[in-house]
Each structure stands twice: as structure tokens, then as C-alpha cells.
Design an enzyme around this catalytic site. Structure first.
Site, short mmCIF file in Angstrom:
data_model
loop_
_atom_site.label_atom_id
_atom_site.label_comp_id
_atom_site.label_asym_id
_atom_site.label_seq_id
_atom_site.Cartn_x
_atom_site.Cartn_y
_atom_site.Cartn_z
CE1 TYR A 235 -3.74 2.49 0.68
CE2 TYR A 235 -2.17 3.43 2.24
CZ TYR A 235 -3.33 3.52 1.50
OH TYR A 235 -4.11 4.65 1.57
CG HIS B 141 -0.73 5.76 -1.38
ND1 HIS B 141 -1.24 4.48 -1.33
CD2 HIS B 141 -1.78 6.60 -1.49
CE1 HIS B 141 -2.56 4.55 -1.39
NE2 HIS B 141 -2.92 5.82 -1.49
CE1 TYR C 22 -6.54 12.44 1.70
CE2 TYR C 22 -6.33 12.25 -0.67
CZ TYR C 22 -6.71 11.72 0.54
OH TYR C 22 -7.26 10.47 0.59
CD1 TRP D 1 -7.06 5.73 -5.58
CD2 TRP D 1 -5.27 5.33 -6.88
NE1 TRP D 1 -5.94 5.73 -4.77
CE2 TRP D 1 -4.83 5.50 -5.55
CE3 TRP D 1 -4.34 5.07 -7.87
CZ2 TRP D 1 -3.49 5.42 -5.18
CZ3 TRP D 1 -3.00 5.00 -7.51
CH2 TRP D 1 -2.59 5.16 -6.19
#
Length: 121
Positions: A23, A27, A46, A81
Site C-alpha cells: 500500500y 502511494h 491532503y 484507483w
């Protein structure tokens, strides 16, 4: 955005601990099209933070989180996504990750309190 400051939102999700490294790797270089969609639909400042057991804490500033989520839901890149990211999470009950946010209540913000204090001097 007008004259008012953006709202601050903090949310939780649970990444599967056995998939956490994967994960995080995904990113490191989010698709440029996804980054542009987030920017264009009002997501600002963000960030995602994760604990080693997979507890994911997200923070975003926008005018209205629900509206920003709806705008993202209308993009093709977000559908692709979210479909790819769903495998990394637990507790979604069939929802896409961006629909499974547990939004937390803000109880303190330093700048808000400082500005109130300074305005009353």
C-alpha cells in the site's frame, strides 16, 4: 472558495497489515491523472499517515468533503484507483475506500484559538 477558510477533515481507515508495504509503495507515485483529479475537485493539503498495524489517518482541507467526494466519484480515474485500492483495506463492507471514511470530530485547532485570543486583547 469565497471568504471563508476551508474546512479541515480527519478520517480513519484500516489497511490490511499484511499488505501495508505494498500500500505504501503504491502511494509513493500516485497516478498523475489521480493527483490532478484530486486537485481539480477541491482536495487541498491532503495527506495520509499510517501506523504499523495499518491504522490509516487521512487529513484534507476542502470547502465541503461530501461535495469533494461526489466530484471525485464522477471521474473515471477515481473509479479505477478505488477499485485497485480496495484490496488493501478491511472493514469497507463492499464500499470503495473513499466511501468508507470514518470522519473524526475536530476538538482543537491552535490557529483558531490563537486568533480568538488575539482578537479579544
Amino acid at each position: 472558495m469565497g471568504d471563508r477558510a476551508p474546512m479541515r477533515y480527519c478520517f480513519l481507515l484500516q489497511v490490511r497489515p499484511d499488505r501495508l508495504d505494498e500500500y505504501k509503495e503504491r502511494h509513493r507515485q500516485v497516478w498523475p491523472e489521480m493527483l490532478a483529479a484530486l486537485r481539480d475537485t477541491g482536495w487541498r493539503n491532503y495527506s495520509l499517515h499510517v501506523r504499523e498495524d495499518g491504522l490509516l489517518v487521512g487529513y484534507v482541507e476542502c470547502d465541503d468533503l461530501a461535495a469533494a467526494q461526489r466530484a471525485m466519484a464522477e471521474t473515471d480515474v477515481n473509479a479505477r484507483w478505488q477499485a485497485e485500492m480496495a484490496q488493501y483495506f478491511t472493514g469497507l463492507d463492499g464500499r470503495a475506500p473513499d466511501e468508507g471514511f470514518l470522519v473524526l470530530e475536530e476538538v482543537f485547532h491552535l490557529e483558531d484559538q490563537l486568533s480568538r485570543t488575539e482578537n479579544h486583547r
